[in-house]
Every structure is written in C-alpha cells, then in structure tokens.
Design an enzyme around this catalytic site. Sequence first.
Site, PDB file in Angstrom:
ATOM      1  N   SER A  39       0.791  -1.235   0.000  1.00 23.19           N
ATOM      2  CA  SER A  39       0.000   0.000   0.000  1.00 23.19           C
ATOM      3  C   SER A  39       0.820   1.281   0.000  1.00 23.19           C
ATOM      4  CB  SER A  39      -0.959   0.017   1.196  1.00 23.19           C
ATOM      5  OG  SER A  39      -2.109  -0.740   0.901  1.00 23.19           O
TER       6      SER A  39
ATOM      7  N   LYS B 253       0.480   3.856  -2.773  1.00 22.67           N
ATOM      8  CA  LYS B 253      -0.522   4.931  -2.748  1.00 22.67           C
ATOM      9  C   LYS B 253       0.134   6.315  -2.673  1.00 22.67           C
ATOM     10  CE  LYS B 253      -4.395   2.355  -0.634  1.00 22.67           C
ATOM     11  NZ  LYS B 253      -3.822   1.012  -0.458  1.00 22.67           N
TER      12      LYS B 253
ATOM     13  N   SER C  42      -5.696   3.927   4.254  1.00 27.07           N
ATOM     14  CA  SER C  42      -5.230   3.024   3.202  1.00 27.07           C
ATOM     15  C   SER C  42      -6.412   2.518   2.388  1.00 27.07           C
ATOM     16  CB  SER C  42      -4.442   1.846   3.798  1.00 27.07           C
ATOM     17  OG  SER C  42      -3.651   1.239   2.798  1.00 27.07           O
TER      18      SER C  42
END
Length: 535
Positions: free
Chosen positions: A190, A193, A371
Amino acid sequence: MPETTKWQVRWQSAQRSARAAAQAAGRAVRTSARAAGTSARAAAAAVRQAWQATPRHTRQTWRLTAVSAATGLAVAYVAVAAAGPWDSGQRTAERADAAVMDGASGEHHAEEPGPAPSAPAVLPALGGPTHGAAGRGAAPLPTDAGLADALSPLLADPALGPLRTASVVDVAGGREVFGAGQNKAATPASTVKLATAVAALSVLGPDHRIETGVVLSGKDRLVLVGGGDPTLTARAPRHGAEEQPANLRTLADATARALKQRHLTKVALGYDTGAYSGPVEHPIGPNENIAPVTALMTDEARLDDSEHGPAPRDTDPAHAAARTFADLLHQRGITVDGDPAYAKAPRKSARIAAVHSLPLSALVERMLTYSDNDIAEALARQTALGSRRPASFAGAGAAVRTALARQHLPLSGAVFEDGSGLNRDDKVTAALLSHLLLQAAAPDHPALRPVVTGLPVAAFTGTLSNRYRGQSAGAGAVRAKTGTLTGVNTLAGSVVDADGRLLVFSFMTTGTTDPQGAQNALDKLASAVANCGCR
C-alpha cells in the site's frame, strides 16, 4: 496588592503636576477661551436640541454604550495594575527569562528593550530551518555514519525478510543521509498509494472535484452519469461533520425539482459508467478489501454500515447505485418506469442536476490515512482522465508513471500495475518512496502537501492507531504510510529527530514469515530515526 498601591501614588503625583501646569497655561489662554466660549455655547445648544429630538430608545442605547466603554476602560486599568505585565497568560519560559534579565522586575524596562524571549517551536516548518532554544541556526544534520550506527543493527533483525531496503532523506537539504539497497525495486504493497497521490495532485491539482450528474436523454428518460467519485454516498448526512461527501440524496432532490419544473413525474432511468474502461475487477479477484472498479458506486459498494476497512461488497455497484437513485426519486414524487439499465448518455444532452465530491486534497488524505483501496484506484483513473489516457488499470498505471517522470523522480525499476498496491507486480524502490515524500514536504510544492498531512500518526490515527504502543520515541512523532501483503511489509513517512531535523524515510522488506515481528521491526527503525541525534 502592592502594585496597585504604587499605581495610586504615581497617579496622585501626576495629578499634582497636572494641576500646576494647568494653572500656568490657563492664564495664557483665558483671553482666547472667552472668544471661543460664545461659539462653544452655540454648539452646545445645537447638541441639546439634537439630543431632545432623538427618540428615547436611541438615547438609551447611546447612554449604555458610553457607560459600557467607560466601565471597560476602568476594569482594564485595574486588571493591568493588579496583575502586572507578566501574569496574564505569558509563557513560563518568558517569565523565567525575564527574572534573570539584569534583576529587574516586569514593571521596569530598559530604554531600548531587545526582542521578547520565546520558547522554541515544538515542530519545525516543513522544509525550513529549525531554531533551537538559543534561536541560532538550523538543527544539526545527522551524519551518514551516525544514522548507520543506529539503523544498520535494526535492519539485521531476523524478523525482516531476505530483501530489506531503506532510505532516509533530509528535507531541508534534499540529501539522502542513509541508504541500504535503496535502489533495489521491491513490492511496495500500500505504500504505492504515495505514488498515486503525488501523480493525481500534480496532474489535477488539490482543488479538483469529481462530478456525478443527471442528464435528460429524450423527452422522459434520465441517465445517471458516474464520474468516478469513490466517496459518493447514499446515507443520511452526518450531523456536525465539517465536510460532507457528495450525496445521492442531494442529487435526487435537485433532479426531482428539475423534473417537476418540466411537469414530468414519470421517467425511465439509465446509468452511464463510460468514464472508465477495461476490466472492473481487480486482478486479485473478488475481495473484501476492494469493490469492482467502476465510475458509479455509492459508499464503496459496501453491504454493511462501515466507512473504511474490509467489508462485503456488491458485485455490480453501478446497478445498485442506480436502483438506490430510483428509490430516492420515488420518495420525492417521481416514478421510475422499470428497472434501471445501462445507457450511454448522449454527447449533447441537457444536464439537469449534479453533485461534486470533496476536493482532491481531502480524498488523498482519506486514502492515505485509512489506506483506502477504492479511493486509490479511483484517483489513479482520475489521473488517467486528466492525462487523456484510457481510465483502465493499464492506462492509469501509465499515467501515474508519466506524471512522476515530470516531477523528475527516480523511477528506475518502477512498475505500476494498479493504484492501490494490492497487485504484487507493483514495484518501486525505497529511494522513490522517500523522494515522493521529499517532494510533498518541499516548500516549493504546496499542491502536494496533502500527501504529508494525510499520513497516519503513530499510535493515534488511521492504520497506525494500534501501532507504536510503548515506543515513546515514535508514538506521536512518526507519520507514515503502511504497506502489508502476505510476506511483504513496508513503511514510509516523515519524522522530526531528537535535534528537531525533519527527515523522510522508507523501509521495505519482502519474504517475511512473521507479519507481526516484521511490522514491529519496521516500527523500531522509524522510532530510531525519531530518537536520533545521530552525529
């Protein structure tokens, strides 16, 4: 109150001096005063006539104002005299400094006073110099050797996988002060991102909003047009919330009003998801961490009342949103004939209603704090639309890479297969992650600031709310984006070290077999940077 007594003595002395001066001056001006007296009496008479002509309630208001002003001045004089200049909310640090300044109390001042003392800033401005207690110079920069001594033993933790990389960069100088395998590409999970956020903000700007609209297609047919807003909601607005996402209820209100103005109370309804292209299902398949990626959905297609995190999802979010919209129209006196079906909105159709998402800056912050995979995939596609590329997984990945290349970021080995990091084929380096954060924290890139402000705070917010418990150096000081897949653990963020220097960092590891142990090892690395005055 001794200070009040001193004030009274000084006031009486001043009165005596004033009376003596007035007597001397009075004799000189009496002749002029007699000449002015006649004019003054005429003016006073005019004032009395105006006062008597004024309504009674207005005169009362003027009296109250005059009395209040006089009372306020009197109270202010008494409060200042009683408290003295140091006892009305001044900082303890200022009082302590004043007590040793040539032995004088706060009542006396030097003829040419210097600048008022102040406590040092708790945190430095992003990218700017940090002043110490003495107010001189920037906080010292940690040395490469000092950071290596602090971090290298922690990188040897057996809880980390066979591939472990790190990068620490000084924000003020823009220089990497520690690196370990920082140019090796690895699966970011993640933390990718961060790349999605920087790309979207640089292409679209922090004020960009995503539209969801309703158009007329023919005489009595509506088309609900999705623009890709992942935060569109059909739930009742939350009371007290400062910012409200775009709401399907608001859109139904505006649509019903527009239809009734046209004397329409029965329509057919279609929905258009053509803003996006390519497969709607993420390569990982159906998953509670992400809904099918479509340009029209409400509440991220969640089938429960959650707002973030894993949840069961509707398999056809666009159709579900259109059905909900039909129900909302019915509640507002508009009958929808039949079940909503997919329909392409005509190019030259009349838009009768629209709602807009929160600004992109707010979407980026929410994506990073929680997230949020749905927002991440939507922002990657919005980047593609803003770059005039197909809004698909492939088009979004290409658009993100191009946007980052324009920012002159180190993209060697980088691969962007999605915007969320759920795809294991994503690859980035620790150097890229730290430089993404460096760009976001730099004073000359204010449009990227939501990347920094959206980072979770260790032990307090988002995906870090349950981490750093008992790590006093990191708790509240570390702000970082987490990344976790089976066998993959990453952490990238910012921290102010023990000397007040702002640093950004990224730590990546793959091949882990103990998820909790790997997570703790990464947290210790970030806490070590926070605790470091490493020279």
